[in-house]
Design a protein around this motif. Structure first.
Motif, PDB file in Angstrom:
ATOM      1  N   GLU A 100       0.746  -1.378  -0.131  1.00 54.32           N
ATOM      2  CA  GLU A 100      -0.141   0.067  -0.125  1.00 54.32           C
ATOM      3  C   GLU A 100       0.811   1.157  -0.023  1.00 54.32           C
ATOM      4  OE1 GLU A 100      -3.901  -0.072   2.382  1.00 54.32           O
ATOM      5  OE2 GLU A 100      -2.820  -1.846   3.115  1.00 54.32           O
ATOM      6  N   GLN A 113      -2.700   3.008 -11.154  1.00 54.34           N
ATOM      7  CA  GLN A 113      -2.816   1.617 -10.566  1.00 54.34           C
ATOM      8  C   GLN A 113      -3.839   0.759 -11.668  1.00 54.34           C
ATOM      9  OE1 GLN A 113      -4.816   1.801  -6.764  1.00 54.34           O
ATOM     10  NE2 GLN A 113      -5.508  -0.199  -6.695  1.00 54.34           N
ATOM     11  N   GLY A 115      -6.515  -2.462 -11.779  1.00 48.37           N
ATOM     12  CA  GLY A 115      -7.107  -3.432 -10.705  1.00 48.37           C
ATOM     13  C   GLY A 115      -6.972  -3.255  -9.440  1.00 48.37           C
ATOM     14  N   GLU A 116      -7.220  -4.254  -8.511  1.00 49.66           N
ATOM     15  CA  GLU A 116      -7.237  -3.802  -7.175  1.00 49.66           C
ATOM     16  C   GLU A 116      -6.315  -4.477  -6.307  1.00 49.66           C
ATOM     17  OE1 GLU A 116     -11.016  -5.066  -5.474  1.00 49.66           O
ATOM     18  OE2 GLU A 116     -12.149  -4.918  -7.581  1.00 49.66           O
ATOM     19  N   LEU A 117      -5.940  -3.759  -5.335  1.00 47.97           N
ATOM     20  CA  LEU A 117      -5.105  -4.728  -4.101  1.00 47.97           C
ATOM     21  C   LEU A 117      -5.612  -5.785  -3.596  1.00 47.97           C
ATOM     22  CD1 LEU A 117      -2.649  -2.801  -1.810  1.00 47.97           C
ATOM     23  CD2 LEU A 117      -4.122  -4.449  -0.965  1.00 47.97           C
ATOM     24  N   VAL A 118      -5.148  -6.884  -3.899  1.00 46.44           N
ATOM     25  CA  VAL A 118      -5.686  -8.200  -3.137  1.00 46.44           C
ATOM     26  C   VAL A 118      -4.458  -8.832  -2.165  1.00 46.44           C
ATOM     27  CG1 VAL A 118      -7.013  -8.558  -5.194  1.00 46.44           C
ATOM     28  CG2 VAL A 118      -4.733  -9.754  -5.311  1.00 46.44           C
ATOM     29  N   VAL A 131      -0.704  -6.109  -6.137  1.00 44.63           N
ATOM     30  CA  VAL A 131      -1.350  -5.110  -6.880  1.00 44.63           C
ATOM     31  C   VAL A 131      -0.474  -4.890  -8.163  1.00 44.63           C
ATOM     32  CG1 VAL A 131      -0.394  -2.881  -5.895  1.00 44.63           C
ATOM     33  CG2 VAL A 131      -2.820  -2.937  -6.900  1.00 44.63           C
TER      34      VAL A 131
END
Length: 147
Positions: A100, A113, A115-118, A131
């Motif tokens: 993050e 960015q 997509g999403e942070l997973v 990510v």
């Protein structure tokens, strides 16, 4: 002898992209700048009047001698839009302490960015945070942290 030497990136603005990788990923200058031209370079690249400028940066976590990230600009370049699922080189991956926080630095330095942070669970109790992002010229990056 076989050993991995470098990865080359062609930049619209080599100075800006070099600064991005130094600031965000702590790549280091090792005194290997380039200003290349000549008949040998024309033959190597298949381009007439090729002129390349840029620098080799030592990647984080490695000694001064290799591997490096080679960031060059040509006087004349072709444009394309990188996609995460295209054939060929897809992304550069960096293992970081805090995904993050690193993503925040990417964004503050002109990156983006994707997509999403997973968070993903792996066998043996391993856990990873991932990510996809992009640098300031749109090249795709993967940020990852393991615990």
């Amino acid at each position: 002898m076989f050993r991995y030497a470098h990865t080359n990136m062609i930049a619209r603005d080599h100075k800006k992209l070099i600064a991005f990788y130094k600031e965000v990923f702590h790549c280091r200058s090792i005194g290997e700048t380039r200003d290349l031209r000549g008949e040998w370079l024309d033959r190597l690249t298949g381009l007439s009047g090729a002129h390349i400028v840029g620098e080799h940066l030592c990647l984080p976590g490695y000694g001064e001698d290799h591997p490096t990230l080679e960031i060059f600009s040509y006087d004349h370049m072709e444009e394309s839009d990188p996609k995460i699922n295209r054939c060929g080189l897809a992304h550069l991956a960096f293992e970081v302490d805090d995904v993050e926080e690193t993503l925040k630095r990417v964004l503050e330095n002109g990156g983006g960015q994707i997509g999403e942070l997973v968070t993903a669970e792996y066998p043996g109790g391993k856990r990873a945070v991932f990510v996809y992002a992009s640098d300031c010229e749109g090249n795709i990056l993967e940020l990852q942290s393991w615990s």
